[in-house]
Design a protein around this motif. Sequence first.
Motif, PDB file in Angstrom:
ATOM      1  N   PRO A  15       0.806  -1.231   0.000  1.00 35.53           N
ATOM      2  CA  PRO A  15       0.000   0.000   0.000  1.00 35.53           C
ATOM      3  C   PRO A  15       0.833   1.273   0.000  1.00 35.53           C
ATOM      4  CG  PRO A  15      -0.930  -1.604   1.516  1.00 35.53           C
ATOM      5  CD  PRO A  15       0.376  -2.170   1.053  1.00 35.53           C
ATOM      6  N   CYS A  16       2.016   1.244   0.596  1.00 40.94           N
ATOM      7  CA  CYS A  16       2.857   2.438   0.635  1.00 40.94           C
ATOM      8  C   CYS A  16       3.578   2.673  -0.687  1.00 40.94           C
ATOM      9  CB  CYS A  16       3.869   2.346   1.767  1.00 40.94           C
ATOM     10  SG  CYS A  16       5.116   1.052   1.534  1.00 40.94           S
ATOM     11  N   GLY A  17       3.599   1.672  -1.559  1.00 43.84           N
ATOM     12  CA  GLY A  17       4.240   1.809  -2.851  1.00 43.84           C
ATOM     13  C   GLY A  17       5.744   1.598  -2.854  1.00 43.84           C
ATOM     14  N   GLN A  18       6.349   1.288  -1.707  1.00 42.65           N
ATOM     15  CA  GLN A  18       7.796   1.135  -1.633  1.00 42.65           C
ATOM     16  C   GLN A  18       8.264  -0.280  -1.935  1.00 42.65           C
ATOM     17  OE1 GLN A  18       9.117   2.537   2.182  1.00 42.65           O
ATOM     18  NE2 GLN A  18       8.250   4.583   1.915  1.00 42.65           N
ATOM     19  N   PHE A  19       7.348  -1.264  -1.881  1.00 40.68           N
ATOM     20  CA  PHE A  19       7.735  -2.661  -2.062  1.00 40.68           C
ATOM     21  C   PHE A  19       6.865  -3.310  -3.135  1.00 40.68           C
ATOM     22  CE2 PHE A  19       7.967  -1.805   2.644  1.00 40.68           C
ATOM     23  CZ  PHE A  19       9.311  -1.458   2.644  1.00 40.68           C
ATOM     24  N   LEU A  20       7.476  -4.219  -3.879  1.00 37.84           N
ATOM     25  CA  LEU A  20       6.766  -5.028  -4.861  1.00 37.84           C
ATOM     26  C   LEU A  20       7.032  -6.487  -4.534  1.00 37.84           C
ATOM     27  CD1 LEU A  20       5.088  -5.157  -7.498  1.00 37.84           C
ATOM     28  CD2 LEU A  20       7.266  -5.222  -8.740  1.00 37.84           C
ATOM     29  N   ALA A  21       5.979  -7.211  -4.182  1.00 36.81           N
ATOM     30  CA  ALA A  21       6.106  -8.616  -3.817  1.00 36.81           C
ATOM     31  C   ALA A  21       5.811  -9.486  -5.028  1.00 36.81           C
ATOM     32  CB  ALA A  21       5.158  -8.958  -2.669  1.00 36.81           C
ATOM     33  N   VAL A  22       6.652 -10.503  -5.228  1.00 38.74           N
ATOM     34  CA  VAL A  22       6.507 -11.421  -6.355  1.00 38.74           C
ATOM     35  C   VAL A  22       6.489 -12.844  -5.804  1.00 38.74           C
ATOM     36  CG1 VAL A  22       7.454 -12.218  -8.548  1.00 38.74           C
ATOM     37  CG2 VAL A  22       7.739  -9.818  -7.865  1.00 38.74           C
ATOM     38  N   GLY A  23       5.367 -13.527  -6.005  1.00 36.64           N
ATOM     39  CA  GLY A  23       5.254 -14.922  -5.597  1.00 36.64           C
ATOM     40  C   GLY A  23       5.456 -15.830  -6.796  1.00 36.64           C
ATOM     41  N   SER A  24       6.253 -16.885  -6.615  1.00 36.94           N
ATOM     42  CA  SER A  24       6.653 -17.720  -7.737  1.00 36.94           C
ATOM     43  C   SER A  24       6.255 -19.174  -7.526  1.00 36.94           C
ATOM     44  CB  SER A  24       8.168 -17.626  -7.965  1.00 36.94           C
ATOM     45  OG  SER A  24       8.580 -16.274  -8.012  1.00 36.94           O
ATOM     46  N   TYR A  25       6.339 -19.929  -8.622  1.00 39.00           N
ATOM     47  CA  TYR A  25       6.035 -21.357  -8.562  1.00 39.00           C
ATOM     48  C   TYR A  25       7.114 -22.142  -7.825  1.00 39.00           C
ATOM     49  CZ  TYR A  25       1.941 -21.281 -11.618  1.00 39.00           C
ATOM     50  OH  TYR A  25       0.682 -21.079 -12.130  1.00 39.00           O
ATOM     51  N   ASP A  26       8.282 -21.549  -7.600  1.00 38.80           N
ATOM     52  CA  ASP A  26       9.328 -22.247  -6.849  1.00 38.80           C
ATOM     53  C   ASP A  26       9.112 -22.132  -5.349  1.00 38.80           C
ATOM     54  OD1 ASP A  26       9.949 -19.602  -6.439  1.00 38.80           O
ATOM     55  OD2 ASP A  26      12.091 -19.830  -6.787  1.00 38.80           O
ATOM     56  N   GLN A  27       7.918 -21.674  -4.933  1.00 36.83           N
ATOM     57  CA  GLN A  27       7.495 -21.623  -3.537  1.00 36.83           C
ATOM     58  C   GLN A  27       8.273 -20.571  -2.738  1.00 36.83           C
ATOM     59  OE1 GLN A  27       6.880 -25.680  -1.897  1.00 36.83           O
ATOM     60  NE2 GLN A  27       7.575 -26.400  -3.900  1.00 36.83           N
ATOM     61  N   MET A  28       8.704 -19.524  -3.417  1.00 36.38           N
ATOM     62  CA  MET A  28       9.415 -18.446  -2.747  1.00 36.38           C
ATOM     63  C   MET A  28       8.709 -17.118  -2.970  1.00 36.38           C
ATOM     64  SD  MET A  28      13.502 -19.153  -3.139  1.00 36.38           S
ATOM     65  CE  MET A  28      13.817 -17.665  -2.191  1.00 36.38           C
ATOM     66  N   LEU A  29       8.793 -16.254  -1.961  1.00 35.54           N
ATOM     67  CA  LEU A  29       8.304 -14.882  -2.041  1.00 35.54           C
ATOM     68  C   LEU A  29       9.510 -13.962  -2.102  1.00 35.54           C
ATOM     69  CD1 LEU A  29       6.101 -12.643  -1.750  1.00 35.54           C
ATOM     70  CD2 LEU A  29       6.449 -12.826   0.725  1.00 35.54           C
ATOM     71  N   ARG A  30       9.552 -13.127  -3.138  1.00 33.29           N
ATOM     72  CA  ARG A  30      10.648 -12.173  -3.299  1.00 33.29           C
ATOM     73  C   ARG A  30      10.077 -10.760  -3.249  1.00 33.29           C
ATOM     74  NH1 ARG A  30      11.415 -16.638  -6.536  1.00 33.29           N
ATOM     75  NH2 ARG A  30      13.474 -17.633  -6.379  1.00 33.29           N
TER      76      ARG A  30
END
Length: 476
Positions: free
Chosen positions: A250-265
Amino acid sequence: MEFTEAYKQTGPCCFSPNARYIAVAVDYRLVIRESLSTNSNFFFFIVYIINSKFLMQVVQLFSCLDKISYIEWALDSEYILCGLYKRPMIQAWSLAQPEWTCKIDEGPAGIAYARWSPDSRHILTTSDFQLRLTVWSLLNTACVHVQWPKHPYKGVSFTKDGKFAAICTRRDCKDYINLLSCHTWEIMGVFAVDTLDLSDTEWSPDDSTIVIWDSPLEYKVLIYSPDGRCLYKYQAYESGLGVKSVSWSPCGQFLAVGSYDQMLRVLNHLTWKTFAEFMHLSTVRAPCCAAVFKEVDEPLLLDMSELCISDDFAQGNDDASEGHFRVKYEVTEVPISLPFQKPPADKPNPKQGIGLMSWSNDSQYICTRNDSMPSILWIWDIRHLELATILVQKDPIRAAVWDPTCTRLVVCTGSSHLYMWTPAGAYCVSIPLPQFSIVDLKWNSDGSCLLLKDKESFCCAAVAVLPESSEYSSDD
């Protein structure tokens, strides 16, 4: 928490953006109920619940031409559209002018999806087979066409100030972003994007950049400026299924990417570099210091020996007391092994990877669900870059939604219980309605009321404002 009685529904249900109304689909009828759920009326809301008199009263009833498949409120809460996709057509209604009606029919082209524009006076429809996207004006009979939209349900994103729209299109085997002015609906610019098969796009919360991600077959996350310059290309790995979910904080400072390799970046908005990588392991060991809350059944032991009149009566009550449980959270220490389901290798669309991801309103926490472990909810602390909590449920998680006003998470699993988490702890709430299983839930905009959906009914729950220093117990 206080609950209303259950009301019938056969389709979508949703709060109006101003939190005053609830729209409910009952076959071909659109029922608008009043929801006295603002903080200023909280006391009266509770009184109405107790008296069961005025709460959730019907304020408008509209009859559509077919069964309602989709409902969406305009942002100003004055209009509401109903998608009758079996026809296919769209009907729109006005709460202020019940006699006003609007019907949109694309003819042979059909209608696959419809959405409101930010100004609440235009409706965007996508035809079948993505032939065109049409902008319909409620102020006059004008309409604007955009050829070859990429997706029927996604691929359209508006800036937070409502001035511009980014629409994904595809022609000549190439993906493009069309930028339209939401005032005149003229095309302000078109640029090609470096994707194999564009999956979706979303404006950043500050409207300065556009994120685009590719299909699961190609791991690629692209950051573009509105003038078409590629600011950054992110690719975590090359072989294997790629991106499954993307979400701005919501603050716009972070972009979360969830992947099929079961990791959150998680990427930062300054350099677009990854500053956090969170793994979803089936076994959690030290030095992890996360709190683990496991849902358990605690039998209710009722000693009614002093109330018995005869031995036969006592025996009958012993039998009746069997099988009665209450649900609670039990704090578990690490190491702990979590239930894991290995997806079959010979079937498409494997149930693995980060399929559910949601930020808290203050951007400090993000919750995730790895679809290989559908009954586990992970809550990550972005400020300290660590795992804060693991919720181990008995059933697969259907929905997890943050309170829009404070750091409080509500979870449902298709059972007759609500599960809540705050930084102070986790607790379970039983629904006092017979045969009511929560399959979906929604917050209203002021965080004072929850809408809970069963398969054929719904109810609302009044939620107290969360104090700054709250101490919750799993026995609550």
